[in-house]
Design a protein around this motif. Structure first.
Motif, mmCIF file in Angstrom:
data_model
loop_
_atom_site.group_PDB
_atom_site.id
_atom_site.type_symbol
_atom_site.label_atom_id
_atom_site.label_comp_id
_atom_site.label_asym_id
_atom_site.label_seq_id
_atom_site.Cartn_x
_atom_site.Cartn_y
_atom_site.Cartn_z
ATOM 1 N N SER A 213 0.834 -1.204 0.000
ATOM 2 C CA SER A 213 0.000 0.000 0.000
ATOM 3 C C SER A 213 0.871 1.257 0.000
ATOM 4 O O SER A 213 0.654 2.183 -0.796
ATOM 5 N N VAL A 214 1.846 1.299 0.900
ATOM 6 C CA VAL A 214 2.673 2.495 1.059
ATOM 7 C C VAL A 214 3.575 2.697 -0.152
ATOM 8 O O VAL A 214 3.708 3.813 -0.672
ATOM 9 N N LYS A 215 4.205 1.630 -0.605
ATOM 10 C CA LYS A 215 5.132 1.773 -1.729
ATOM 11 C C LYS A 215 4.393 2.142 -3.013
ATOM 12 O O LYS A 215 4.913 2.925 -3.826
ATOM 13 N N THR A 216 3.205 1.609 -3.193
ATOM 14 C CA THR A 216 2.405 2.013 -4.353
ATOM 15 C C THR A 216 2.017 3.480 -4.243
ATOM 16 O O THR A 216 2.054 4.231 -5.230
ATOM 17 N N ALA A 217 1.653 3.905 -3.032
ATOM 18 C CA ALA A 217 1.248 5.296 -2.812
ATOM 19 C C ALA A 217 2.387 6.276 -3.070
ATOM 20 O O ALA A 217 2.144 7.452 -3.336
ATOM 21 N N VAL B 34 9.852 1.956 5.665
ATOM 22 C CA VAL B 34 8.567 1.269 5.495
ATOM 23 C C VAL B 34 8.726 -0.218 5.809
ATOM 24 O O VAL B 34 7.925 -0.807 6.551
ATOM 25 N N ASP B 35 9.757 -0.827 5.243
ATOM 26 C CA ASP B 35 10.003 -2.252 5.497
ATOM 27 C C ASP B 35 10.209 -2.515 6.983
ATOM 28 O O ASP B 35 9.691 -3.505 7.531
ATOM 29 N N GLN C 134 7.352 -6.196 11.850
ATOM 30 C CA GLN C 134 6.619 -6.787 12.977
ATOM 31 C C GLN C 134 5.418 -5.884 13.255
ATOM 32 O O GLN C 134 5.523 -4.938 14.031
ATOM 33 N N ARG C 135 4.304 -6.186 12.596
ATOM 34 C CA ARG C 135 3.159 -5.277 12.550
ATOM 35 C C ARG C 135 2.623 -4.867 13.921
ATOM 36 O O ARG C 135 2.112 -3.765 14.084
ATOM 37 N N LEU D 293 11.166 0.351 14.862
ATOM 38 C CA LEU D 293 12.205 1.125 14.173
ATOM 39 C C LEU D 293 13.522 1.205 14.952
ATOM 40 O O LEU D 293 14.453 1.886 14.525
ATOM 41 N N ALA D 294 13.601 0.493 16.062
ATOM 42 C CA ALA D 294 14.811 0.568 16.876
ATOM 43 C C ALA D 294 16.040 0.109 16.091
ATOM 44 O O ALA D 294 17.103 0.741 16.154
#
Length: 288
Positions: free
Chosen positions: A177-181, A229-230, A235-236, A244-245
């Protein structure tokens, strides 16, 4: 000229006859499910809003069902096909069915994930029946490689269509979703039943329409934005502070990045827009 009106489109019987003549057995490995319904390809061409001024890139043309409909409407069509047998046969099908338009057609025998150049006019439109197993990587590669593509209509597995078109806060919003956006605005453009394919797949399909837009303004590169993003979605269930640590070097670094980006460290990746991810990446890109 209109291929749909001139009787040049492939029927279900035509598709099976062509496959038999080629000794072809569709393979799951390459996601080969051929469209056998002329009304479906007409619908796709209409939804893609293809006109005489358009140069269309088609991926996975197969036996040519959609190719013929596109050629009847577009100024030029370049088809990318990985399968040796299909790639060898398609130009002859075009010549036999649409001889007056054969000069507007080009065939590239290659893996769409590796294509970086195309013959003929640069494409401004992408129309594709994408194999389920590589749909997202192929779409992102083509949007990145051919910036002249201003709009696209892709047929993908229904669940993939939902992900591509999802917005922040949706349960299916994630990396695709994010990468397409980053490249385009995506929306669901309809559903496709299983019976229009041969062989019929075990899943439903959906159409996604994309309209190119500029990425959010940022000092970070696309690669830097995609890296965060990755990390955020690896880990959703973790908050950005935890997820993001590793990317930021520590939990404190993740908090600093969130503060600089104006997002809550206790939020999760599925709540952020592509612009917010870009601001997070900017923190690291500036050497903070």
């Amino acid at each position: 000229m209109n291929a749909a009106a001139s009787g040049t489109l492939l029927t279900a019987a035509d598709v099976r006859e062509l496959a038999a003549a080629l000794g072809l057995r569709p393979t799951k490995q390459r996601g080969q499910n051929f469209v056998i319904d002329a009304n479906t390809v007409r619908r796709i061409v209409r939804a893609a809003e293809v006109g005489e001024e358009d140069s269309v890139l088609e991926v996975g043309p197969g036996l040519g069902s959609l190719t013929l409909a596109l050629l009847g409407a577009a100024g030029h069509v370049t088809a990318v096909e990985i399968d040796d047998v299909l790639a060898a046969a398609l130009p002859a099908t075009v010549e036999a069915r649409l001889p007056g338009r054969a000069g507007r057609f080009a065939l590239v025998h290659a893996d769409a994930l590796r294509v970086t150049e195309l013959p003929g006019p640069p494409p401004d439109t992408l129309v594709a029946n994408l194999p389920y197993n590589v749909a997202v990587p192929v779409l992102l590669h083509l949007l990145a490689t051919f910036p002249g593509i201003r709009r696209a209509l892709v047929m993908v597995q229904s669940e993939v269509a939902d992900r591509l078109a999802a917005g922040p806060g949706s349960k299916v919003y994630g990396v695709p979703s994010v990468k397409t956006a980053w490249y385009a605005h995506a929306r669901r453009a309809g559903a496709i039943g299983r019976t229009v394919f041969w062989p019929a797949p075990n899943v439903d399909s959906g159409l996604v329409a994309l309209t190119r837009r500029e990425p959010p303004p940022t000092a970070a590169s696309r690669e830097e934005v995609f890296a965060v993003v990755d990390a955020a979605f690896a880990q959703r269930r973790k908050t950005l502070r935890a997820a993001l640590a590793g990317w930021a070097g520590s939990a404190a670094g993740a908090e600093a990045a969130c503060a600089a980006a104006g997002v809550a460290a206790g939020a999760r990746g599925e709540q952020l827009t592509v612009a917010e991810f870009a601001r997070l990446a900017e923190w690291k890109a500036r050497g903070a």
